[in-house]
Design a protein around this motif. Structure first.
Motif, PDB file in Angstrom:
ATOM      1  N   MET A   1       0.838  -1.200   0.000  1.00  0.00           N
ATOM      2  CA  MET A   1       0.000   0.000   0.000  1.00  0.00           C
ATOM      3  C   MET A   1       0.875   1.253   0.000  1.00  0.00           C
ATOM      4  SD  MET A   1      -2.682   1.247   2.903  1.00  0.00           S
ATOM      5  CE  MET A   1      -3.592  -0.299   2.787  1.00  0.00           C
ATOM      6  N   ASN A   2       0.606   2.163  -0.900  1.00  0.00           N
ATOM      7  CA  ASN A   2       1.322   3.427  -0.974  1.00  0.00           C
ATOM      8  C   ASN A   2       0.508   4.468  -0.227  1.00  0.00           C
ATOM      9  OD1 ASN A   2       2.183   6.050  -1.859  1.00  0.00           O
ATOM     10  ND2 ASN A   2       3.304   5.042  -3.512  1.00  0.00           N
ATOM     11  N   ILE A   3       1.012   4.918   0.929  1.00  0.00           N
ATOM     12  CA  ILE A   3       0.241   5.825   1.771  1.00  0.00           C
ATOM     13  C   ILE A   3      -0.010   7.160   1.079  1.00  0.00           C
ATOM     14  CG2 ILE A   3       2.244   6.807   2.967  1.00  0.00           C
ATOM     15  CD1 ILE A   3      -1.096   5.845   4.607  1.00  0.00           C
ATOM     16  N   ALA A   4       0.942   7.621   0.265  1.00  0.00           N
ATOM     17  CA  ALA A   4       0.750   8.878  -0.452  1.00  0.00           C
ATOM     18  C   ALA A   4      -0.411   8.783  -1.430  1.00  0.00           C
ATOM     19  CB  ALA A   4       2.035   9.277  -1.172  1.00  0.00           C
ATOM     20  N   GLU A   5      -0.524   7.646  -2.118  1.00  0.00           N
ATOM     21  CA  GLU A   5      -1.640   7.454  -3.039  1.00  0.00           C
ATOM     22  C   GLU A   5      -2.962   7.387  -2.277  1.00  0.00           C
ATOM     23  OE1 GLU A   5      -0.919   4.015  -5.379  1.00  0.00           O
ATOM     24  OE2 GLU A   5       0.821   4.859  -6.411  1.00  0.00           O
ATOM     25  N   LEU A   6      -2.915   6.786  -1.094  1.00  0.00           N
ATOM     26  CA  LEU A   6      -4.124   6.645  -0.288  1.00  0.00           C
ATOM     27  C   LEU A   6      -4.663   8.004   0.143  1.00  0.00           C
ATOM     28  CD1 LEU A   6      -5.878   4.355   0.870  1.00  0.00           C
ATOM     29  CD2 LEU A   6      -4.586   4.561   2.988  1.00  0.00           C
ATOM     30  N   VAL A   7      -3.785   8.895   0.601  1.00  0.00           N
ATOM     31  CA  VAL A   7      -4.262  10.199   1.060  1.00  0.00           C
ATOM     32  C   VAL A   7      -4.748  11.053  -0.114  1.00  0.00           C
ATOM     33  CG1 VAL A   7      -2.825  10.205   3.121  1.00  0.00           C
ATOM     34  CG2 VAL A   7      -1.942  11.234   1.033  1.00  0.00           C
ATOM     35  N   ARG A   8      -4.218  10.791  -1.301  1.00  0.00           N
ATOM     36  CA  ARG A   8      -4.696  11.541  -2.470  1.00  0.00           C
ATOM     37  C   ARG A   8      -6.045  11.027  -2.968  1.00  0.00           C
ATOM     38  NH1 ARG A   8       0.956  11.673  -3.958  1.00  0.00           N
ATOM     39  NH2 ARG A   8       0.702   9.747  -5.164  1.00  0.00           N
ATOM     40  N   SER A   9      -6.343   9.778  -2.674  1.00  0.00           N
ATOM     41  CA  SER A   9      -7.569   9.186  -3.208  1.00  0.00           C
ATOM     42  C   SER A   9      -8.742   9.243  -2.236  1.00  0.00           C
ATOM     43  CB  SER A   9      -7.323   7.734  -3.621  1.00  0.00           C
ATOM     44  OG  SER A   9      -6.975   6.948  -2.490  1.00  0.00           O
ATOM     45  N   ARG A  10      -8.481   9.255  -0.927  1.00  0.00           N
ATOM     46  CA  ARG A  10      -9.587   9.288   0.026  1.00  0.00           C
ATOM     47  C   ARG A  10     -10.265  10.655  -0.023  1.00  0.00           C
ATOM     48  NH1 ARG A  10      -9.648  12.580   3.679  1.00  0.00           N
ATOM     49  NH2 ARG A  10     -11.577  11.625   4.456  1.00  0.00           N
TER      50      ARG A  10
ATOM     51  N   ALA B   1      -9.996   3.771   7.972  1.00  0.00           N
ATOM     52  CA  ALA B   1     -11.127   3.435   7.104  1.00  0.00           C
ATOM     53  C   ALA B   1     -10.674   3.360   5.652  1.00  0.00           C
ATOM     54  CB  ALA B   1     -12.237   4.465   7.271  1.00  0.00           C
ATOM     55  N   ALA B   2      -9.832   4.287   5.249  1.00  0.00           N
ATOM     56  CA  ALA B   2      -9.350   4.294   3.860  1.00  0.00           C
ATOM     57  C   ALA B   2      -8.552   3.039   3.543  1.00  0.00           C
ATOM     58  CB  ALA B   2      -8.511   5.539   3.606  1.00  0.00           C
ATOM     59  N   THR B   3      -7.763   2.554   4.494  1.00  0.00           N
ATOM     60  CA  THR B   3      -6.987   1.336   4.248  1.00  0.00           C
ATOM     61  C   THR B   3      -7.888   0.118   4.067  1.00  0.00           C
ATOM     62  OG1 THR B   3      -6.700   0.731   6.589  1.00  0.00           O
ATOM     63  CG2 THR B   3      -5.074   2.243   5.632  1.00  0.00           C
ATOM     64  N   LEU B   4      -9.110   0.206   4.592  1.00  0.00           N
ATOM     65  CA  LEU B   4     -10.073  -0.888   4.452  1.00  0.00           C
ATOM     66  C   LEU B   4     -11.015  -0.662   3.268  1.00  0.00           C
ATOM     67  CD1 LEU B   4     -11.009  -1.316   8.235  1.00  0.00           C
ATOM     68  CD2 LEU B   4      -9.474  -2.759   6.871  1.00  0.00           C
ATOM     69  N   ASP B   5     -10.664   0.310   2.410  1.00  0.00           N
ATOM     70  CA  ASP B   5     -11.490   0.657   1.250  1.00  0.00           C
ATOM     71  C   ASP B   5     -12.877   1.139   1.658  1.00  0.00           C
ATOM     72  OD1 ASP B   5      -9.507   0.057  -0.673  1.00  0.00           O
ATOM     73  OD2 ASP B   5     -10.011  -2.079  -0.536  1.00  0.00           O
TER      74      ASP B   5
ATOM     75  N   ALA C   1     -17.886  10.793  13.568  1.00  0.00           N
ATOM     76  CA  ALA C   1     -17.493  10.399  12.211  1.00  0.00           C
ATOM     77  C   ALA C   1     -18.378   9.254  11.741  1.00  0.00           C
ATOM     78  CB  ALA C   1     -16.032   9.966  12.163  1.00  0.00           C
ATOM     79  N   SER C   2     -18.816   9.326  10.500  1.00  0.00           N
ATOM     80  CA  SER C   2     -19.556   8.215   9.903  1.00  0.00           C
ATOM     81  C   SER C   2     -18.615   7.443   8.992  1.00  0.00           C
ATOM     82  CB  SER C   2     -20.774   8.724   9.128  1.00  0.00           C
ATOM     83  OG  SER C   2     -20.392   9.720   8.190  1.00  0.00           O
ATOM     84  N   VAL C   3     -18.876   6.135   8.869  1.00  0.00           N
ATOM     85  CA  VAL C   3     -18.015   5.244   8.085  1.00  0.00           C
ATOM     86  C   VAL C   3     -18.892   4.268   7.311  1.00  0.00           C
ATOM     87  CG1 VAL C   3     -16.135   3.563   8.137  1.00  0.00           C
ATOM     88  CG2 VAL C   3     -16.209   5.390   9.857  1.00  0.00           C
ATOM     89  N   GLY C   4     -18.528   4.011   6.058  1.00  0.00           N
ATOM     90  CA  GLY C   4     -19.273   3.041   5.264  1.00  0.00           C
ATOM     91  C   GLY C   4     -18.845   3.075   3.812  1.00  0.00           C
ATOM     92  N   TYR C   5     -19.790   2.779   2.931  1.00  0.00           N
ATOM     93  CA  TYR C   5     -19.530   2.782   1.494  1.00  0.00           C
ATOM     94  C   TYR C   5     -20.313   3.926   0.841  1.00  0.00           C
ATOM     95  CZ  TYR C   5     -17.684  -1.939   2.141  1.00  0.00           C
ATOM     96  OH  TYR C   5     -16.958  -3.025   2.546  1.00  0.00           O
ATOM     97  N   GLY C   6     -19.614   4.754   0.100  1.00  0.00           N
ATOM     98  CA  GLY C   6     -20.270   5.853  -0.579  1.00  0.00           C
ATOM     99  C   GLY C   6     -21.274   5.361  -1.607  1.00  0.00           C
ATOM    100  N   SER C   7     -22.353   6.122  -1.769  1.00  0.00           N
ATOM    101  CA  SER C   7     -23.373   5.782  -2.763  1.00  0.00           C
ATOM    102  C   SER C   7     -23.138   6.581  -4.042  1.00  0.00           C
ATOM    103  CB  SER C   7     -24.764   6.106  -2.207  1.00  0.00           C
ATOM    104  OG  SER C   7     -24.949   7.515  -2.147  1.00  0.00           O
ATOM    105  N   GLU C   8     -23.991   6.354  -5.036  1.00  0.00           N
ATOM    106  CA  GLU C   8     -23.887   7.099  -6.288  1.00  0.00           C
ATOM    107  C   GLU C   8     -24.177   8.581  -6.090  1.00  0.00           C
ATOM    108  OE1 GLU C   8     -26.452   5.283  -9.098  1.00  0.00           O
ATOM    109  OE2 GLU C   8     -25.252   3.442  -9.302  1.00  0.00           O
ATOM    110  N   GLN C   9     -24.828   8.922  -4.994  1.00  0.00           N
ATOM    111  CA  GLN C   9     -25.146  10.318  -4.698  1.00  0.00           C
ATOM    112  C   GLN C   9     -23.982  11.049  -4.031  1.00  0.00           C
ATOM    113  OE1 GLN C   9     -27.591   7.785  -4.084  1.00  0.00           O
ATOM    114  NE2 GLN C   9     -28.245   8.426  -6.140  1.00  0.00           N
ATOM    115  N   ASP C  10     -22.888  10.348  -3.805  1.00  0.00           N
ATOM    116  CA  ASP C  10     -21.720  10.981  -3.188  1.00  0.00           C
ATOM    117  C   ASP C  10     -20.970  11.796  -4.240  1.00  0.00           C
ATOM    118  OD1 ASP C  10     -19.549  11.729  -1.679  1.00  0.00           O
ATOM    119  OD2 ASP C  10     -18.615   9.751  -1.668  1.00  0.00           O
TER     120      ASP C  10
END
Length: 215
Positions: free
Chosen positions: A1-10, A152-156, A187-196
């Motif tokens: 896992m590339n942490i830099a890529e993770l922070v750019r994508s979350r 949470a980001a590391t767990l997708d 903080a809320s955690v879960g899977y984003g929907s199409e409305q995100d």
């Protein structure tokens, strides 16, 4: 896992898919991320409420600002991070006893005494008033929040830090005052929907040369 890529994508999730629950394994990992978050002098002045049930959400929603209600309704997990109303001697003794039980002093009573004294010294520096102690404990809570967001980001998973709530209402809804606690952040955690809508937007940050200095 590339942490830099993770922070750019979350990103901060704006809408959740209510039909996608978290697994028990995911919940267990998030719990450990929270429990093992660092705090100044290992003060651990917090308590984490993990809300997954509809009954739990019913307690939280009236204490939220309107634009956060649906996030909590649809997210499979909402975490309320609370801190103690007072960092008292009982808590300091409990910390020391746990550190001893976990073998941090190797049976050395002088080391144990030194650790206790050092922690009490730094707690004292940040407790010259009740307000200052509360502010110090709140900073520890935000460290845990940061760990939760990245964890949470590391767990997708997607997550949303929430400050849009009424602390007095939330404290009353969860009975925090009676527990010697007060709410700090949610903080809320879960899977984003199409409305995100935020998921599709490019991330925007100030240029590195404006915010970073290497000495």
């Amino acid at each position: 896992m590339n942490i830099a890529e993770l922070v750019r994508s979350r990103h901060t999730c704006k809408a959740y898919d209510a039909q996608r629950p978290l697994s028990e394994e995911q919940l267990a990992q998030l719990q450990e991320i929270l429990r093992y978050s660092p705090s100044s002098v290992n003060s651990q002045p917090w308590h984490f409420f993990l809300v997954t049930s509809e009954a739990g959400k019913d307690k939280l929603v009236p204490a939220l600002t309107e634009h956060n209600m649906e996030k909590v309704r649809s997210a499979p997990l909402t975490v309320v991070i609370a801190t103690k109303t007072e960092l008292d001697d009982d808590h300091l003794q409990a910390l020391l006893a746990q550190e001893d039980l976990d073998g941090r002093f190797g049976g050395n009573e002088e080391a144990k005494k030194g650790a206790d004294g050092a922690r009490r010294y730094y707690v004292g520096l940040n407790s010259t008033s009740a307000q200052k102690q509360q502010e110090w404990m709140a900073r520890q809570a935000y460290i845990a929040l940061g760990f939760l967001l990245m964890g949470a980001a590391t767990l997708d998973l997607d997550a949303t830090p929430i400050e849009g709530f009424f602390p007095e209402k939330l404290d009353a809804a969860l009975g925090l005052t009676e527990l010697g606690l007060k709410s700090v952040v949610v903080a809320s955690v879960g899977y984003g929907s199409e409305q995100d809508f935020n998921a599709a937007l490019p991330k925007s940050r100030l240029p590195a040369e404006q915010v970073l200095t290497r000495l």
